[in-house]
Scaffold this motif. Structure first.
Motif, PDB file in Angstrom:
ATOM      1  N   LYS A   7       0.522  -1.743   0.369  1.00  0.00           N
ATOM      2  CA  LYS A   7      -0.157   0.081  -0.077  1.00  0.00           C
ATOM      3  C   LYS A   7       0.916   1.740  -0.273  1.00  0.00           C
ATOM      4  O   LYS A   7       1.373   1.350   0.760  1.00  0.00           O
ATOM      5  N   TYR A   8       0.402   2.343  -1.108  1.00  0.00           N
ATOM      6  CA  TYR A   8       1.363   3.409  -0.855  1.00  0.00           C
ATOM      7  C   TYR A   8       0.579   4.731  -0.121  1.00  0.00           C
ATOM      8  O   TYR A   8      -1.171   4.408  -0.823  1.00  0.00           O
ATOM      9  N   TYR A   9       1.032   5.297   0.264  1.00  0.00           N
ATOM     10  CA  TYR A   9       0.599   6.520   1.064  1.00  0.00           C
ATOM     11  C   TYR A   9       1.051   7.927   0.103  1.00  0.00           C
ATOM     12  O   TYR A   9       2.003   7.790  -0.251  1.00  0.00           O
ATOM     13  N   LYS A  10       0.366   9.077   0.211  1.00  0.00           N
ATOM     14  CA  LYS A  10       0.682  10.376  -0.562  1.00  0.00           C
ATOM     15  C   LYS A  10       0.355  11.594   1.128  1.00  0.00           C
ATOM     16  O   LYS A  10      -0.156  11.312   2.170  1.00  0.00           O
ATOM     17  N   VAL A  23      13.646  15.068   6.066  1.00  0.00           N
ATOM     18  CA  VAL A  23      13.713  14.555   6.657  1.00  0.00           C
ATOM     19  C   VAL A  23      12.359  13.305   6.514  1.00  0.00           C
ATOM     20  O   VAL A  23      11.676  12.286   6.940  1.00  0.00           O
ATOM     21  N   PHE A  24      11.060  14.895   6.555  1.00  0.00           N
ATOM     22  CA  PHE A  24       9.488  14.074   6.011  1.00  0.00           C
ATOM     23  C   PHE A  24       9.614  12.566   5.430  1.00  0.00           C
ATOM     24  O   PHE A  24       9.120  11.448   4.938  1.00  0.00           O
ATOM     25  N   LYS A  25      10.924  13.398   4.028  1.00  0.00           N
ATOM     26  CA  LYS A  25      10.859  12.490   2.891  1.00  0.00           C
ATOM     27  C   LYS A  25      11.376  10.885   2.846  1.00  0.00           C
ATOM     28  O   LYS A  25      11.337   9.881   2.963  1.00  0.00           O
ATOM     29  N   LYS A  26      12.378  11.178   4.123  1.00  0.00           N
ATOM     30  CA  LYS A  26      13.167   9.507   4.587  1.00  0.00           C
ATOM     31  C   LYS A  26      12.082   8.996   5.727  1.00  0.00           C
ATOM     32  O   LYS A  26      12.120   8.067   5.282  1.00  0.00           O
ATOM     33  N   SER A  27      11.734   9.536   6.575  1.00  0.00           N
ATOM     34  CA  SER A  27      10.590   9.116   7.304  1.00  0.00           C
ATOM     35  C   SER A  27       9.768   8.641   6.440  1.00  0.00           C
ATOM     36  O   SER A  27       9.159   6.644   6.647  1.00  0.00           O
ATOM     37  N   GLY A  28       8.985   8.846   5.555  1.00  0.00           N
ATOM     38  CA  GLY A  28       8.072   8.551   4.710  1.00  0.00           C
ATOM     39  C   GLY A  28       8.418   7.131   3.890  1.00  0.00           C
ATOM     40  O   GLY A  28       7.232   6.550   3.708  1.00  0.00           O
ATOM     41  N   ASP A  29       9.384   7.282   3.529  1.00  0.00           N
ATOM     42  CA  ASP A  29      10.105   6.694   2.696  1.00  0.00           C
ATOM     43  C   ASP A  29       9.784   5.063   3.455  1.00  0.00           C
ATOM     44  O   ASP A  29       9.179   4.478   2.516  1.00  0.00           O
ATOM     45  N   GLU A  30      10.240   4.826   4.521  1.00  0.00           N
ATOM     46  CA  GLU A  30      10.294   3.525   5.632  1.00  0.00           C
ATOM     47  C   GLU A  30       9.073   3.102   5.037  1.00  0.00           C
ATOM     48  O   GLU A  30       8.290   1.973   5.272  1.00  0.00           O
ATOM     49  N   LEU A  31       7.926   4.032   4.779  1.00  0.00           N
ATOM     50  CA  LEU A  31       6.183   4.249   5.546  1.00  0.00           C
ATOM     51  C   LEU A  31       5.583   3.617   3.963  1.00  0.00           C
ATOM     52  O   LEU A  31       4.057   3.050   3.482  1.00  0.00           O
ATOM     53  N   VAL A 111      13.068  18.180  14.391  1.00  0.00           N
ATOM     54  CA  VAL A 111      12.077  16.720  13.778  1.00  0.00           C
ATOM     55  C   VAL A 111      13.245  16.219  13.607  1.00  0.00           C
ATOM     56  O   VAL A 111      14.288  15.034  13.263  1.00  0.00           O
ATOM     57  N   SER A 112      13.112  14.326  15.100  1.00  0.00           N
ATOM     58  CA  SER A 112      13.725  13.821  15.543  1.00  0.00           C
ATOM     59  C   SER A 112      13.308  12.546  14.213  1.00  0.00           C
ATOM     60  O   SER A 112      11.970  12.673  14.306  1.00  0.00           O
ATOM     61  N   GLU A 113      14.109  11.949  13.628  1.00  0.00           N
ATOM     62  CA  GLU A 113      13.717  11.131  12.429  1.00  0.00           C
ATOM     63  C   GLU A 113      13.438   9.737  13.658  1.00  0.00           C
ATOM     64  O   GLU A 113      11.646   9.066  12.454  1.00  0.00           O
ATOM     65  N   GLU A 118       8.085   7.209  14.143  1.00  0.00           N
ATOM     66  CA  GLU A 118       5.982   6.706  14.566  1.00  0.00           C
ATOM     67  C   GLU A 118       5.504   7.083  15.018  1.00  0.00           C
ATOM     68  O   GLU A 118       4.268   6.856  14.190  1.00  0.00           O
ATOM     69  N   VAL A 119       5.111   8.406  14.721  1.00  0.00           N
ATOM     70  CA  VAL A 119       3.832   9.848  14.642  1.00  0.00           C
ATOM     71  C   VAL A 119       3.639   9.280  13.259  1.00  0.00           C
ATOM     72  O   VAL A 119       2.170   9.543  13.177  1.00  0.00           O
ATOM     73  N   LEU A 120       4.484   8.895  12.153  1.00  0.00           N
ATOM     74  CA  LEU A 120       3.339   8.632  11.128  1.00  0.00           C
ATOM     75  C   LEU A 120       3.203   7.470  10.890  1.00  0.00           C
ATOM     76  O   LEU A 120       2.007   7.486  10.298  1.00  0.00           O
ATOM     77  N   SER A 121       3.962   6.422  11.682  1.00  0.00           N
ATOM     78  CA  SER A 121       3.287   4.834  11.286  1.00  0.00           C
ATOM     79  C   SER A 121       1.957   5.610  12.153  1.00  0.00           C
ATOM     80  O   SER A 121       0.600   5.281  11.916  1.00  0.00           O
ATOM     81  N   GLY A 122       1.484   5.852  13.571  1.00  0.00           N
ATOM     82  CA  GLY A 122       0.085   6.120  14.006  1.00  0.00           C
ATOM     83  C   GLY A 122      -1.069   6.632  13.415  1.00  0.00           C
ATOM     84  O   GLY A 122      -1.953   6.510  13.217  1.00  0.00           O
ATOM     85  N   ALA A 123      -0.411   8.003  12.222  1.00  0.00           N
ATOM     86  CA  ALA A 123      -1.273   8.586  11.203  1.00  0.00           C
ATOM     87  C   ALA A 123      -1.738   7.604  10.557  1.00  0.00           C
ATOM     88  O   ALA A 123      -2.664   7.695  10.332  1.00  0.00           O
TER      89      ALA A 123
END
Length: 133
Positions: A7-10, A23-31, A111-113, A118-123
């Motif tokens: 599943k891909y998200y935007k 930072v957001f792009k790097k953290s988002g890539d993992e999810l 912002v801590s990666e 964790e925040v993005l995963s929760g969202a």
């Protein structure tokens, strides 16, 4: 043997800060969460209105004193979509008002990666059915 369906998200970020976007792009890539950055509030709001984003991010430093007003507008457009608000200056009173608007997470820069992941995963654990109904 069937392959698992990925599943891909935007996500979208209102900012001119290239480091914050990175930072957001790097953290988002993992999810499997792909972020686009937009520095213009009008274009940003049109995209939030039109596109199927899973997460929206608002950089308070982009609009400074007008931030709370714009956050209220974003919440009217997408009241259930997870909204992450970022700010260089943390004011507890303003932070309370931001949370009162239904903000998913309010973070002071830097912002801590690790925390962001964790925040993005929760969202993203909020079902798409809940986002648009």
């Amino acid at each position: 043997c069937a392959l698992p369906i990925l599943k891909y998200y935007k996500g979208i970020i209102l900012t001119q800060d290239a480091d914050l976007t990175a930072v957001f792009k790097k953290s988002g890539d993992e999810l499997n969460l792909k972020f686009e950055s937009n520095p213009d509030i009008s274009d940003y709001l049109l995209k939030v209105w039109d596109n199927g984003f899973s997460v929206i991010v608002f950089d308070c430093d982009q609009l400074e004193q007008e931030s709370l007003k714009w956050i209220k507008i974003i919440r009217r457009i997408r009241p259930k979509l997870p909204l992450i608000v970022i700010s260089k200056d943390f004011d507890p009173q303003v932070g309370g008002e931001i949370y009162d608007e239904g903000t998913f997470y309010y973070q002071q820069q830097p912002v801590s990666e690790l925390v962001l992941s964790e925040v993005l995963s929760g969202a993203l654990n909020i079902s798409p059915h809940e986002l648009y109904n």
